[in-house]
Write a protein that holds these residues in place. Sequence first.
Motif, PDB file in Angstrom:
ATOM      1  N   LYS A  29       2.482   2.460  -9.144  1.00 36.13           N
ATOM      2  CA  LYS A  29       1.401   2.689  -8.195  1.00 36.13           C
ATOM      3  C   LYS A  29       1.708   3.963  -7.416  1.00 36.13           C
ATOM      4  CE  LYS A  29      -1.075  -1.094  -8.874  1.00 36.13           C
ATOM      5  NZ  LYS A  29      -2.510  -1.106  -9.243  1.00 36.13           N
ATOM      6  N   THR A  30       0.672   4.759  -7.151  1.00 42.21           N
ATOM      7  CA  THR A  30       0.847   6.029  -6.463  1.00 42.21           C
ATOM      8  C   THR A  30       0.033   6.059  -5.174  1.00 42.21           C
ATOM      9  OG1 THR A  30      -0.933   7.008  -7.789  1.00 42.21           O
ATOM     10  CG2 THR A  30       1.314   7.248  -8.621  1.00 42.21           C
ATOM     11  N   TYR A  86       6.867  -6.894 -12.216  1.00 42.97           N
ATOM     12  CA  TYR A  86       5.905  -7.955 -11.907  1.00 42.97           C
ATOM     13  C   TYR A  86       5.823  -8.881 -13.119  1.00 42.97           C
ATOM     14  CZ  TYR A  86       1.194  -9.890 -10.957  1.00 42.97           C
ATOM     15  OH  TYR A  86       0.114 -10.709 -10.747  1.00 42.97           O
ATOM     16  N   GLN A 133       7.540   1.785  -8.336  1.00 40.57           N
ATOM     17  CA  GLN A 133       7.595   1.022  -9.580  1.00 40.57           C
ATOM     18  C   GLN A 133       7.772  -0.446  -9.241  1.00 40.57           C
ATOM     19  OE1 GLN A 133      10.060   2.250 -13.083  1.00 40.57           O
ATOM     20  NE2 GLN A 133      11.089   0.295 -12.718  1.00 40.57           N
ATOM     21  N   HIS A 161       0.857  -1.185   0.000  1.00 36.51           N
ATOM     22  CA  HIS A 161       0.000   0.000   0.000  1.00 36.51           C
ATOM     23  C   HIS A 161       0.891   1.232   0.000  1.00 36.51           C
ATOM     24  CE1 HIS A 161      -2.306   3.181   2.264  1.00 36.51           C
ATOM     25  NE2 HIS A 161      -3.055   2.980   1.210  1.00 36.51           N
ATOM     26  N   ILE A 162       0.650   2.140  -0.944  1.00 35.92           N
ATOM     27  CA  ILE A 162       1.468   3.345  -1.074  1.00 35.92           C
ATOM     28  C   ILE A 162       0.906   4.432  -0.161  1.00 35.92           C
ATOM     29  CG2 ILE A 162       2.530   4.984  -2.658  1.00 35.92           C
ATOM     30  CD1 ILE A 162       3.031   1.994  -3.285  1.00 35.92           C
ATOM     31  N   ILE A 196       4.993  -1.701 -13.518  1.00 36.60           N
ATOM     32  CA  ILE A 196       3.707  -1.140 -13.084  1.00 36.60           C
ATOM     33  C   ILE A 196       3.977  -0.056 -12.059  1.00 36.60           C
ATOM     34  CG2 ILE A 196       1.507  -1.634 -11.958  1.00 36.60           C
ATOM     35  CD1 ILE A 196       1.791  -4.535 -12.945  1.00 36.60           C
ATOM     36  N   GLN A 248      -2.882   3.791  -3.523  1.00 34.38           N
ATOM     37  CA  GLN A 248      -3.100   2.613  -4.340  1.00 34.38           C
ATOM     38  C   GLN A 248      -2.399   1.406  -3.718  1.00 34.38           C
ATOM     39  OE1 GLN A 248      -1.755   3.889  -8.295  1.00 34.38           O
ATOM     40  NE2 GLN A 248      -3.899   4.168  -8.888  1.00 34.38           N
ATOM     41  N   SER A 249      -2.864   0.227  -4.081  1.00 31.28           N
ATOM     42  CA  SER A 249      -2.307  -1.014  -3.558  1.00 31.28           C
ATOM     43  C   SER A 249      -1.829  -1.911  -4.692  1.00 31.28           C
ATOM     44  CB  SER A 249      -3.354  -1.761  -2.714  1.00 31.28           C
ATOM     45  OG  SER A 249      -3.732  -0.990  -1.581  1.00 31.28           O
ATOM     46  N   MET A 250      -0.984  -2.841  -4.331  1.00 29.20           N
ATOM     47  CA  MET A 250      -0.454  -3.813  -5.290  1.00 29.20           C
ATOM     48  C   MET A 250      -0.412  -5.167  -4.616  1.00 29.20           C
ATOM     49  SD  MET A 250       0.837  -4.077  -8.400  1.00 29.20           S
ATOM     50  CE  MET A 250       1.749  -5.323  -9.349  1.00 29.20           C
ATOM     51  N   SER A 296       5.469   7.415  -5.175  1.00 28.89           N
ATOM     52  CA  SER A 296       5.086   6.438  -6.193  1.00 28.89           C
ATOM     53  C   SER A 296       6.107   5.308  -6.223  1.00 28.89           C
ATOM     54  CB  SER A 296       4.981   7.095  -7.576  1.00 28.89           C
ATOM     55  OG  SER A 296       6.208   7.707  -7.931  1.00 28.89           O
TER      56      SER A 296
END
Length: 208
Positions: free
Chosen positions: A89-90, A82, A79, A72-73, A87, A93-95, A77
Amino acid sequence: MLSFLAKRVPRTTTAGLNPVIFDNGRSSIEFNSPNAQYLVINRWPPASSEANQNIALRPPIHWHRYQTEVFHIISGSAQFTYNGQEIIKTKDQSMIIPTQTFHTFCNASTTEELVIEFVLEPQWKDRDERFFRNVQSYRDDCRAAGVSRSLPQVLLFNYFGGVVLALPGPPAIARFLGILMNYFGGVILGKYILGYKESYPEYYKAKT
């Protein structure tokens, strides 16, 4: 045992510190309370130079044998690499990185600090804290000493943390070879021949 062949570096006592500061103050890791949603918070400097890309927190491309990883950001941001894709994410946002997926991440910005929190699996928080404290403290001590890390030591940390380096080649073969490398390079060579440990009291104190 051939421990006299092992590469030794002075170990800085970081056990119990929270946060733990690395890279001469440029990065840090902070461990959340046991009931928090995420385990750790990483703070990365802007990616404005190669030195900042090689900070103690930056992992090589790897995968987790048993665990899904959720990021979780908080600010900035990130990078994510993956399965060969890049990808971004800022903030907010979650990954999600599924089990056995090749991945890594870094600060995507050359001007902003990255603050990111993540967890593998909640039931393994103690084991994961031990892994992160040992791996990142060891890497920072090697940086401070001006020596490269010992691969058998890194593989030993990885073996007990359920982490495997992503080797080149077809994924199924690369995963199998990565597991073998962890065991023979980390456990057999690192632990039983060179005398390395999977955890050091300077880096981690077991919770009582």
